[in-house]
Design a protein around this motif. Structure first.
Motif, mmCIF file in Angstrom:
data_model
loop_
_atom_site.group_PDB
_atom_site.id
_atom_site.type_symbol
_atom_site.label_atom_id
_atom_site.label_comp_id
_atom_site.label_asym_id
_atom_site.label_seq_id
_atom_site.Cartn_x
_atom_site.Cartn_y
_atom_site.Cartn_z
ATOM 1 N N TRP A 10 -12.063 15.318 -14.450
ATOM 2 C CA TRP A 10 -13.485 15.605 -13.647
ATOM 3 C C TRP A 10 -13.740 15.401 -12.972
ATOM 4 C CZ3 TRP A 10 -14.931 20.510 -14.521
ATOM 5 C CH2 TRP A 10 -14.276 21.233 -16.310
ATOM 6 N N GLY A 11 -12.552 13.978 -12.002
ATOM 7 C CA GLY A 11 -12.983 13.314 -10.492
ATOM 8 C C GLY A 11 -13.338 14.131 -9.477
ATOM 9 N N SER A 12 -12.590 14.982 -9.666
ATOM 10 C CA SER A 12 -12.926 15.674 -8.274
ATOM 11 C C SER A 12 -13.797 15.996 -8.407
ATOM 12 C CB SER A 12 -11.590 16.192 -7.857
ATOM 13 O OG SER A 12 -11.623 17.189 -6.355
ATOM 14 N N SER A 13 -13.748 16.882 -9.413
ATOM 15 C CA SER A 13 -15.200 17.977 -9.268
ATOM 16 C C SER A 13 -16.604 16.941 -9.314
ATOM 17 C CB SER A 13 -15.485 18.873 -10.522
ATOM 18 O OG SER A 13 -14.156 19.580 -10.947
ATOM 19 N N TYR A 14 -16.692 15.876 -9.287
ATOM 20 C CA TYR A 14 -18.140 15.045 -9.770
ATOM 21 C C TYR A 14 -17.749 14.232 -8.431
ATOM 22 C CZ TYR A 14 -20.492 10.872 -9.927
ATOM 23 O OH TYR A 14 -21.286 10.127 -10.510
ATOM 24 N N LEU A 58 -19.643 18.803 -6.845
ATOM 25 C CA LEU A 58 -20.457 18.301 -7.216
ATOM 26 C C LEU A 58 -21.878 17.320 -7.730
ATOM 27 C CD1 LEU A 58 -19.140 20.808 -9.696
ATOM 28 C CD2 LEU A 58 -19.976 21.530 -7.621
ATOM 29 N N HIS A 59 -21.606 16.369 -7.338
ATOM 30 C CA HIS A 59 -22.152 15.267 -7.472
ATOM 31 C C HIS A 59 -22.908 14.645 -6.267
ATOM 32 C CE1 HIS A 59 -25.322 12.711 -10.031
ATOM 33 N NE2 HIS A 59 -24.560 12.130 -9.654
ATOM 34 N N CYS A 60 -21.445 14.672 -5.947
ATOM 35 C CA CYS A 60 -21.365 13.428 -4.618
ATOM 36 C C CYS A 60 -21.756 13.937 -3.453
ATOM 37 C CB CYS A 60 -20.875 12.118 -4.980
ATOM 38 S SG CYS A 60 -20.240 11.197 -6.108
ATOM 39 N N GLY A 119 -18.240 1.450 -12.590
ATOM 40 C CA GLY A 119 -19.767 0.785 -11.870
ATOM 41 C C GLY A 119 -19.784 1.341 -10.814
ATOM 42 N N ALA A 120 -18.641 1.248 -9.727
ATOM 43 C CA ALA A 120 -18.537 1.505 -8.519
ATOM 44 C C ALA A 120 -18.433 3.300 -8.336
ATOM 45 C CB ALA A 120 -17.190 1.132 -7.593
ATOM 46 N N ILE A 121 -18.854 3.891 -9.560
ATOM 47 C CA ILE A 121 -18.774 4.990 -9.189
ATOM 48 C C ILE A 121 -20.228 5.872 -9.663
ATOM 49 C CG2 ILE A 121 -18.436 7.886 -10.452
ATOM 50 C CD1 ILE A 121 -15.007 6.049 -11.867
ATOM 51 N N VAL A 122 -20.658 4.924 -10.187
ATOM 52 C CA VAL A 122 -22.025 4.844 -9.815
ATOM 53 C C VAL A 122 -23.050 4.932 -8.939
ATOM 54 C CG1 VAL A 122 -21.981 5.325 -12.244
ATOM 55 C CG2 VAL A 122 -22.706 3.088 -11.682
ATOM 56 N N PHE A 123 -22.608 3.706 -7.941
ATOM 57 C CA PHE A 123 -23.032 3.544 -6.902
ATOM 58 C C PHE A 123 -24.018 4.868 -6.525
ATOM 59 C CE2 PHE A 123 -23.145 -0.345 -3.798
ATOM 60 C CZ PHE A 123 -23.786 0.071 -3.166
ATOM 61 N N PRO A 124 -25.377 4.031 -5.745
ATOM 62 C CA PRO A 124 -25.840 4.688 -4.559
ATOM 63 C C PRO A 124 -25.412 6.253 -4.128
ATOM 64 C CG PRO A 124 -27.260 2.945 -5.376
ATOM 65 C CD PRO A 124 -26.043 2.738 -5.976
ATOM 66 N N ALA A 125 -25.981 7.390 -4.445
ATOM 67 C CA ALA A 125 -25.674 8.002 -3.282
ATOM 68 C C ALA A 125 -23.516 8.775 -3.485
ATOM 69 C CB ALA A 125 -26.176 7.513 -1.707
ATOM 70 N N GLY A 126 -23.096 7.958 -4.074
ATOM 71 C CA GLY A 126 -21.533 8.162 -3.988
ATOM 72 C C GLY A 126 -20.678 7.505 -3.296
ATOM 73 N N ARG A 127 -21.665 7.084 -2.893
ATOM 74 C CA ARG A 127 -20.741 6.003 -1.563
ATOM 75 C C ARG A 127 -19.489 5.002 -1.921
ATOM 76 N NH1 ARG A 127 -25.226 3.179 1.865
ATOM 77 N NH2 ARG A 127 -26.246 2.665 -0.399
ATOM 78 N N LEU A 128 -19.274 4.576 -3.299
ATOM 79 C CA LEU A 128 -18.514 4.233 -3.322
ATOM 80 C C LEU A 128 -17.084 4.750 -4.602
ATOM 81 C CD1 LEU A 128 -19.751 0.049 -4.227
ATOM 82 C CD2 LEU A 128 -17.902 1.070 -1.685
ATOM 83 N N ALA A 129 -17.745 5.578 -4.376
ATOM 84 C CA ALA A 129 -16.799 6.716 -5.895
ATOM 85 C C ALA A 129 -15.837 6.635 -5.960
ATOM 86 C CB ALA A 129 -17.724 8.158 -6.341
ATOM 87 N N PRO A 130 -15.035 7.577 -4.536
ATOM 88 C CA PRO A 130 -13.527 7.396 -4.219
ATOM 89 C C PRO A 130 -12.799 5.813 -4.729
ATOM 90 C CG PRO A 130 -14.480 7.994 -2.399
ATOM 91 C CD PRO A 130 -15.423 7.751 -3.170
ATOM 92 N N HIS A 175 -23.704 22.917 -19.479
ATOM 93 C CA HIS A 175 -25.048 22.469 -19.903
ATOM 94 C C HIS A 175 -25.485 21.929 -19.461
ATOM 95 C CE1 HIS A 175 -23.079 26.533 -21.506
ATOM 96 N NE2 HIS A 175 -21.931 25.733 -22.158
ATOM 97 N N ILE A 176 -25.208 20.862 -19.141
ATOM 98 C CA ILE A 176 -26.425 19.688 -19.143
ATOM 99 C C ILE A 176 -26.162 18.912 -17.434
ATOM 100 C CG2 ILE A 176 -27.302 17.551 -19.430
ATOM 101 C CD1 ILE A 176 -25.530 18.300 -22.909
ATOM 102 N N SER A 177 -25.055 18.671 -17.060
ATOM 103 C CA SER A 177 -24.745 17.795 -15.374
ATOM 104 C C SER A 177 -23.538 17.106 -15.871
ATOM 105 C CB SER A 177 -25.973 17.154 -15.236
ATOM 106 O OG SER A 177 -25.707 17.151 -14.447
ATOM 107 N N ILE A 178 -22.820 17.602 -14.332
ATOM 108 C CA ILE A 178 -21.884 16.519 -14.309
ATOM 109 C C ILE A 178 -22.185 15.178 -13.613
ATOM 110 C CG2 ILE A 178 -21.488 17.306 -11.723
ATOM 111 C CD1 ILE A 178 -18.741 18.078 -12.429
ATOM 112 N N GLY A 179 -23.168 14.845 -13.461
ATOM 113 C CA GLY A 179 -23.540 13.992 -12.860
ATOM 114 C C GLY A 179 -23.166 13.273 -14.899
ATOM 115 N N LEU A 180 -24.226 13.461 -15.611
ATOM 116 C CA LEU A 180 -22.773 12.101 -16.822
ATOM 117 C C LEU A 180 -21.569 12.021 -16.837
ATOM 118 C CD1 LEU A 180 -25.451 14.069 -19.118
ATOM 119 C CD2 LEU A 180 -25.872 12.663 -18.414
ATOM 120 N N PHE A 181 -20.138 12.326 -15.382
ATOM 121 C CA PHE A 181 -19.658 11.622 -15.975
ATOM 122 C C PHE A 181 -19.067 11.029 -15.859
ATOM 123 C CE2 PHE A 181 -15.808 10.214 -12.945
ATOM 124 C CZ PHE A 181 -14.549 10.821 -13.876
ATOM 125 N N PRO A 182 -19.306 9.703 -15.139
ATOM 126 C CA PRO A 182 -19.387 8.430 -15.314
ATOM 127 C C PRO A 182 -20.029 8.043 -17.030
ATOM 128 C CG PRO A 182 -21.184 8.061 -13.713
ATOM 129 C CD PRO A 182 -20.616 9.457 -13.926
#
Length: 397
Positions: A231-235, A238-240, A290-301, A359-366
């Protein structure tokens, strides 16, 4: 002889990884020919995983009856036969049929080899061997991609891996005498003649101090790793807000992080013991989430890469610690149930997050990832407290 055997085991771990990522890379070209929905790949994966769980639970009985060398030869041969069957399948039910020996073979060789390495080699080899699994898992899609691009189809991709597995089976047969030449093996034979070891039942294994914690630790780890991989790629998309092509490349770096991290871990095990390596991996994984949830997903990769590096030492070091934690006489049984627990986590937890994402949100991934990471860390500490090491490190090299 010892070094020749070690080289053969390294080849075995590469071969373990080769088929693991084939279905995912080939399925977009396969499902249309079988006239089934794209989601049916999950059915094949579940059958393979179920076979792996069954053979893992039986690994103690099989290894004590036939020895690691024979179990490895037969298991690799079964996997090779299954790959040939996949390449010749012309209907979906045939895929499901061949998935049975595929899973049984994969679980048998994996459990037996992990225990053999844990008993006879140092922790650095366990890390490097699992790094070789990553090399195989990376080569598998490349071989399949080459078969597809060259117009030979997915069948040739599976057939190519079959020939590699067949060659490995022949090598294993030719090197069977090497497994009998180590002093440790001769000692094991002597002990077996003096007092044959009884095969433990599943109920008896679960009652071993620390067994439940070890099983839960593997369950949580594989839930974490496989959910990140699926699910990393989908996050990221769809979220970032990343483009799908860019997200796919970044998500693939999660597995690169695991592979490279295990190579690095092999050197680090010369300075840290298995429990310390797991703790270091835990800390890196926390930083990655922690980096994945960084604002706006700038550090998610970057967070996914760091999460992969954090995951790297956990599985091999937990495997290597089994003889220390539970004793050499119980290590095969424990590694079998640990692997079974791991595959249960693989089967259940990534699909569960899929339902949460839908059914809820992919934003719950982290959040989902952090839950399993924290659970793994807490349970691992309880495991270490229950299974105090005696300081013994059985190894050849």
């Amino acid at each position: 002889m010892v070094h020749l055997l070690l080289a053969v085991i390294y080849l075995c771990f590469i071969s373990l990884g080769l088929p693991d990522s084939l279905l995912g890379s080939a399925w977009p070209s396969m499902y249309g020919q079988f006239h089934v929905p794209v989601s049916y790949a999950g059915m094949v994966s579940v059958i393979i995983a179920a076979g792996t769980v069954i053979s893992s639970l039986q690994s103690d009985r099989l290894t004590k009856a036939f020895g690691t060398s024979r179990v490895t030869v037969v298991s690799v041969a079964m996997t090779a036969l299954a790959l040939l069957g996949f390449s010749a399948s012309r209907s979906f039910w045939m895929l499901c049929l061949w998935a049975v020996p595929y899973g049984l073979g994969a679980g048998g060789v994996d459990a037996s080899l992990n225990n053999y390495v844990a008993l006879h080699y140092t922790s650095r080899h366990m890390s490097w061997l699992h790094c070789m699994w990553g090399v195989g898992a990376s080569l598998g899609p490349y071989i399949m991609g080459y078969a597809l691009v060259s117009g030979r189809g997915w069948s040739m991709g599976y057939r190519s891996i079959f020939f590699i597995q067949l060659v490995l089976t022949v090598i294993l047969i030719l090197t069977l005498p090497c497994w009998k030449k180590t002093p440790e093996d001769e000692l094991c034979v002597q002990k077996k003649e003096e007092s044959p070891q009884r095969v433990l039942t599943l109920g008896e294994i679960v009652k071993i101090p620390g067994a439940k914690e070890a099983m839960a630790t593997f369950f949580c780890y594989c839930a974490l790793e496989q959910t990140a991989g699926l699910w990393g790629s989908s996050y990221l998309v769809l979220h970032c807000g990343y483009q799908a092509e860019v997200a796919a490349r970044f998500a693939g770096l999660f597995f690169v992080g695991i592979t490279v991290g295990r190579g690095i871990s092999g050197f680090m095990t010369m300075m840290f013991d298995d429990a310390q390596m797991v703790r270091l991996g835990f800390a890196a994984a926390v930083a990655g989430i922690g980096a994945i949830v960084f604002p706006a997903g700038r550090l998610a990769p970057f967070g996914l890469i760091l999460l992969g590096l954090g995951c790297a030492p956990v599985y091999p070091c937990l495997m290597h610690a089994a003889p220390d934690y539970f004793g050499e006489d119980k290590s095969q049984a424990m590694i079998g149930v640990q692997m079974a627990s791991a595959y249960v986590g693989i089967c259940l937890m990534p699909p569960l997050f899929g339902l949460i994402a839908e059914h809820i949100s992919i934003g719950l991934f982290p959040v989902y990832q952090m839950f399993f990471l924290l659970a793994m860390g807490l349970i691992h500490e309880k495991l270490v407290r229950k299974c105090k090491k005696g300081g013994k490190q059985p190894s050849i090299v």
